[in-house]
Each structure stands twice: as structure tokens, then as C-alpha cells.
Scaffold this active site. Structure first.
Site, PDB file in Angstrom:
ATOM      1  N   LYS A  11      41.873  36.775  45.979  1.00  0.00           N
ATOM      2  CA  LYS A  11      42.441  38.082  45.652  1.00  0.00           C
ATOM      3  C   LYS A  11      43.699  38.278  46.508  1.00  0.00           C
ATOM      4  O   LYS A  11      43.630  38.162  47.729  1.00  0.00           O
ATOM      5  CB  LYS A  11      41.394  39.153  45.967  1.00  0.00           C
ATOM      6  CG  LYS A  11      41.609  40.455  45.255  1.00  0.00           C
ATOM      7  CD  LYS A  11      40.331  41.277  45.296  1.00  0.00           C
ATOM      8  CE  LYS A  11      40.577  42.700  44.889  1.00  0.00           C
ATOM      9  NZ  LYS A  11      39.355  43.511  44.992  1.00  0.00           N
ATOM     10  N   ASP A  49      36.451  47.774  33.841  1.00  0.00           N
ATOM     11  CA  ASP A  49      36.942  46.475  34.331  1.00  0.00           C
ATOM     12  C   ASP A  49      36.420  46.172  35.734  1.00  0.00           C
ATOM     13  O   ASP A  49      36.634  45.076  36.244  1.00  0.00           O
ATOM     14  CB  ASP A  49      38.474  46.425  34.323  1.00  0.00           C
ATOM     15  CG  ASP A  49      39.105  47.599  35.056  1.00  0.00           C
ATOM     16  OD1 ASP A  49      38.827  48.751  34.662  1.00  0.00           O
ATOM     17  OD2 ASP A  49      39.864  47.368  36.018  1.00  0.00           O
TER      18      ASP A  49
HETATM   19  P1  AMP Z   1      41.720  47.592  40.366  1.00  0.00           P
HETATM   20  O1  AMP Z   1      41.435  48.938  39.788  1.00  0.00           O
HETATM   21  O2  AMP Z   1      42.235  47.639  41.776  1.00  0.00           O
HETATM   22  O3  AMP Z   1      40.559  46.678  40.242  1.00  0.00           O
HETATM   23  O4  AMP Z   1      42.940  46.970  39.518  1.00  0.00           O
HETATM   24  C1  AMP Z   1      43.186  47.287  38.199  1.00  0.00           C
HETATM   25  C2  AMP Z   1      44.147  46.291  37.597  1.00  0.00           C
HETATM   26  O5  AMP Z   1      45.396  46.298  38.305  1.00  0.00           O
HETATM   27  C3  AMP Z   1      43.673  44.862  37.605  1.00  0.00           C
HETATM   28  O6  AMP Z   1      44.096  44.253  36.425  1.00  0.00           O
HETATM   29  C4  AMP Z   1      44.389  44.265  38.806  1.00  0.00           C
HETATM   30  O7  AMP Z   1      44.549  42.872  38.681  1.00  0.00           O
HETATM   31  C5  AMP Z   1      45.729  44.979  38.730  1.00  0.00           C
HETATM   32  N1  AMP Z   1      46.417  45.015  40.033  1.00  0.00           N
HETATM   33  C6  AMP Z   1      46.086  45.736  41.122  1.00  0.00           C
HETATM   34  N2  AMP Z   1      46.956  45.498  42.131  1.00  0.00           N
HETATM   35  C7  AMP Z   1      47.859  44.608  41.688  1.00  0.00           C
HETATM   36  C8  AMP Z   1      49.009  43.973  42.243  1.00  0.00           C
HETATM   37  N3  AMP Z   1      49.412  44.174  43.498  1.00  0.00           N
HETATM   38  N4  AMP Z   1      49.709  43.117  41.448  1.00  0.00           N
HETATM   39  C9  AMP Z   1      49.329  42.887  40.175  1.00  0.00           C
HETATM   40  N5  AMP Z   1      48.262  43.437  39.605  1.00  0.00           N
HETATM   41  C10 AMP Z   1      47.533  44.301  40.325  1.00  0.00           C
HETATM   42 MG    MG Z   2      39.426  45.695  39.428  1.00  0.00          MG
END
Ligand code: AMP
Ligand code: MG
Length: 487
Positions: free
Chosen positions: A109, A249
């Protein structure tokens, strides 16, 4: 030294479900933390891992020659369908089969851009890695199903966030990273054959005993997923845990807690408690989690409808029947957990449990310390510890009198019930202020607080005078009211 990392089984699925990635180059990597206990459980030699840390734990090498991959998934975020999300800053580098035969996925990650990064940079802050490491390992210590944290590697980069933050890569492991959102992605974009292939893969991985059944295996699998989720959420709640972003997700079909963001263990008990800075309407509050679990499972059921028979009516009936047991499953798991925590006698005690929660709320008790005090009261004689957790001792006396009426008091508690209490009431949890302090120090290059907290949380049910300092609730100046994704 060879590391027994296999190419991920997920790579055998149709290529529409993931994207292969080129290796990522990093220059200034340094190993901040390596989880020796977990390495041993996985059958990975710590020397070999440390040796390969710079390459393996950052995605330059996978250990098996094949390319890493980013998983595609979609999801509902805060109730709204967000379309394709996917591993935007994560990748699957391989599988490990532990000495006990269990397969685990190795996932990075913060490892850089993927086709699913959208507007993001694909990177993670050291703060978010430390947060996930500490809290996921604390969950493991509590015996709650969770992804585990194997390592943190710093990348030497400075990321532009609210404030400039050091970058890091977390290596985590899980039985499976398939989410409700993975099925949503397949249902929205791919054909029924692919949904079925994905479902069969998930069944083989998570519930292999269902594999040999006929078409009913899909509805049975959905029920298994629901059962795991009900049990998981009951456990979270019994420890005062609030996941904070229960988007579809972020819900794994394995029933493991995944995607630690603005999650938190609460200090003072309030049933509607929310920490996440982006959960404006309290959708994911402590007392909403069971309901949200079912909402997410209903989204999963929708994606599986084509596997439930030919006509629409039969499909809906099957889906409904598969999820029908969820409320009872949750209620039973929750009631059992509370009964163990409070050493309640056999029988239905819903009124006492809900009365307890009300008393804990009005008494502003710390949701960990009050149970610890009760356990200690049962094991010794001192009842003062319990009553002094309440805002006024009189409230504590009233509650304790009701508890004595129901249980017969400390001398009536059997040795077995005492042991169950001990194993259900942690003395130490990953309190927000302790996690924040460890993050601040780690960002300044000092990992002592991180190590100390990790040690204190490894066996949270055991009395241990070395860790007394970690039992305290935060002082008024230390209380953390809000947590952030920190992505
Ligand atoms: P999360 O709610 O933090 O699980 O993330 C939601 C979505 O945003 C997922 O598809 C992650 O891969 C994407 N995401 C979160 N932070 C980043 C980042 N710094 N760069 C690219 N994608 C991100
Ligand atoms: Mg996530």
C-alpha cells in the site's frame, strides 16, 4: 536466500479483473518496521525478508518473477455509487502458503501509480502506514479477523498533503482482498461468466467446502459472507471499534477487517460516536455498523443475482433467503459478546444490556476501562474501580447494584465465566492519542513509541505492570476528536 513467495493465484483470473504493473523504482528506501511474529506465522524467514526488503517490500521485485498486479473494483462511497475505484495506490505482489496450509496474499500500500490511481499520486504517508500497522496488529491481538501488517518501508520522499509528509509503503497480508466492490465492478462492466469465475475463485479460497456443490453454492457462499460480517461487526462493537469508512469497496468477503483509514477505538462511550472527519452525517457511527453491514451485503447480493437462477423472481427470493439470517446472526454474536464481557448468566438479558449502554453513556465511562474494572472487581474485591469510572460514583453504584441483582455479584461468578470475562475485556487498546503520538514521533525519525505501543497491544487481555501507562484514558488535553484518512 530464497523467499517462498508464489505468483498470486488472482493472476489466473480473467485479465479484465486487474492490471499488471511494471516494477516501481525507489532510491532512498529504508526498513522502518518488520513484524517478526507475523513473518514466523507465514513461514517467511526474517533474515531473507530483511535482505530483500528494499526490493521486495517496495515492489521492485516480487520474488517469483511475475509482475505485480492492481485489482479492479468499484464501490458505493457513503451510499453513492462511485463507479470504478480499484487499487489506486496498492498492488498484490504474491501469495504465501503458511506452514498451517493457509494461503495469504501479500499486498503493498503506497507503492505508486496504477491504472486506477485517478487523480491521486499512488503514494501513502508514513502517518497512514503507522496508523494501519498499529491498529491492524492491535485487532489481531484482540483476536478480531483482520488484514495483518508485515512491514513498513520509508521511501525517502516528501508527499504533498495538508502538510508535507514523509512517504512510506506498508506491506499487508490478508486471506483475500476481494471486496464487495470487486463483485460490483464485475457486475457493472463484465459478463456473467466472469462474475461466476470470480465467485468460484472466492469460494475456492474462502469456503472450499462449498466448491463441490451445485448452483446452490453461490447463495450458500453469500450466507457465509454475511455470517462472517455479522460476527466481525459484533466483535468490533464489543471493543468500541468504529471502522469509519464502511464503503462497499472497503468490505472484504473474507470477513477480515481491511482498509484502515480514519478508524478508531472510542474512549468515552457514546453509541452515535463518529471520528472520521469526512463522515458528516454519521453514516458509519458505532451503532450504525451492523445495519451498514447488511446494506453492503445487499449490494453484493445484487451483483450475484444472475448466479441465483434464470428468472428474476427466483433470483430475488434466493438473495433474500441468503441474507435473511443476518440480523439474528449479528444479534446473537453481539449479545454473546456482551454477556461474556459482563459475566451475565444464561438467558436473554437484552434489557440489562441496553440499560448498561445507557448507563455507560450518561455516566461518560471509558468503554475499555469500565470492563477492565469490572473484571478486576470480580477477580478481587475492589468495587471502587468500577464506580469511579462513572462521571458520578452514585451513577456507578446504581449500575453496579443492577449488575449484582442479575449476576448474584462477584462471588457468584463461576471460574469459567471469569476466564471468559478476562478473554473478552482488553486492558489496553490502540487509543487514538497513543497512535497519534507514535505517528508524530515516527515522522520525526523516532520509532520508540511505535515499538512500545505495538508491544503493549500484542497481548491486550493480559495483566502486565510493564504496560500500565497504556491503560490510562486520555487527559482532556490529549483527547482526539477527529481522525483523517491521511491518504
Ligand atoms: P480508501 O477509501 O482510502 O480505501 O480509498 C478509496 C479509493 O481511493 C481507492 O480506490 C484507493 O486506491 C484510492 N486512493 C486513495 N488514496 C490514493 C492515492 N494517494 N493515490 C491514488 N489512489 C488513491
Ligand atoms: Mg479502500
Amino acid at each position: 536466500m530464497q523467499i517462498p513467495i508464489l505468483s498470486p493465484a488472482y493472476a489466473h483470473l480473467p485479465k479484465t479483473l486487474y492490471a499488471n504493473l511494471p516494477p516501481t523504482q525507489w532510491n532512498e528506501t529504508s526498513l522502518l518496521a518488520l513484524n517478526e511474529t507475523l513473518s514466523k506465522q507465514l513461514g517467511l524467514s526474517i533474515e531473507a525478508l530483511a535482505d530483500h526488503a528494499r526490493k521486495l517490500l517496495t515492489g521492485r521485485e516480487t520474488g517469483h518473477g511475475a509482475a505485480p498486479l492492481a485489482m479492479a473494483y468499484s464501490g458505493h462511497q457513503f451510499g453513492h455509487y462511485a463507479g470504478r475505484l480499484g487499487d489506486g495506490r496498492a498492488m498484490l505482489i504474491g501469495d504465501v502458503i503458511a506452514p498451517d496450509g493457509q494461503r495469504h496474499e501479500l499486498h503493498l500500500k503506497g507503492s505508486g501509480l496504477t491504472p486506477y490511481s485517478r487523480g491521486g499520486d499512488g503514494k501513502a504517508t508514513l502517518g497512514s502506514a503507522v496508523r494501519e500497522y498499529l491498529i491492524s496488529e492491535a485487532m489481531a491481538g484482540l483476536g478480531v479477523p483482520t488484514s495483518r501488517s508485515l512491514a513498513i518501508v520509508t521511501t525517502g520522499e516528501t508527499l504533498q498533503r495538508q502538510t508535507p509528509s514523509p512517504g512510506a509503503i506498508l506491506t499487508r497480508t490478508a486471506r483475500s482482498h476481494i471486496r464487495v466492490g470487486t463483485f460490483q465492478y464485475a457486475a457493472e462492466n463484465l459478463d456473467v461468466q466472469t462474475i461466476q469465475t470470480l465467485a468460484d475463485f472466492a469460494i475456492e479460497r474462502l469456503d472450499p467446502d462449498l466448491s463441490s456443490l451445485g448452483d446452490e453454492r453461490y447463495s450458500k457462499f453469500l450466507t457465509r459472507v454475511a455470517t462472517r460480517q455479522a460476527d466481525l461487526i459484533a466483535q468490533w462493537m464489543s471493543f468500541g471499534f468504529i471502522h469509519g469508512v464502511m464503503n462497499t469497496d472497503n468490505m472484504a468477503l473474507s470477513g477480515e477487517t481491511i482498509d484502515y483509514g480514519p478508524c478508531a477505538f472510542m474512549d468515552d462511550f457514546h453509541p452515535a460516536k463518529v471520528f472520521s472527519s469526512i463522515d458528516y452525517y454519521g453514516r458509519y457511527a458505532w451503532n450504525k455498523q451492523a445495519e451498514i453491514g447488511l446494506w453492503n451485503l445487499s449490494r453484493l447480493a445484487e451483483t450475484m443475482l444472475p448466479l441465483f437462477g434464470k428468472n428474476e423472481e427466483a433470483q430475488l427470493k434466493t438473495a433474500e433467503a441468503a441474507l435473511k439470517g443476518y440480523p439474528t446472526q449479528f444479534k446473537t454474536a453481539w449479545t454473546n459478546a456482551m454477556s461474556r464481557k459482563l459475566a451475565l448468566p444464561e438467558g436473554q438479558h437484552d434489557d440489562f444490556i441496553s440499560g448498561t449502554l445507557t448507563a455507560f453513556m450518561t455516566g461518560k465511562v471509558d468503554f475499555t476501562r469500565v470492563f477492565t474494572a469490572l473484571t478486576r472487581h470480580v477477580e478481587s474485591t475492589d468495587a471502587h474501580g468500577v464506580t469511579s469510572e462513572f462521571a458520578t460514583p452514585a451513577e456507578g453504584e446504581t449500575w453496579l447494584a443492577a449488575w449484582r441483582d442479575l449476576t448474584g455479584g462477584r462471588t457468584a461468578i463461576s471460574e469459567r465465566a471469569k476466564a471468559r470475562m478476562r478473554a473478552s475485556n482488553p486492558i489496553r487498546i490502540a487509543r487514538n492519542h497513543l497512535v497519534e503520538a507514535a505517528i508524530t514521533d515516527a515522522e520525526a525519525g523516532d520509532r520508540q513509541a511505535f515499538d512500545a505501543l505495538n508491544n503493549a497491544l500484542a497481548n491486550p487481555f493480559d495483566e502486565d505492570s510493564r504496560f500500565e501507562a497504556f491503560e490510562a484514558a486520555p487527559s482532556s488535553g490529549e483527547i482526539v476528536h477527529e481522525t483523517f484518512c491521511g491518504t
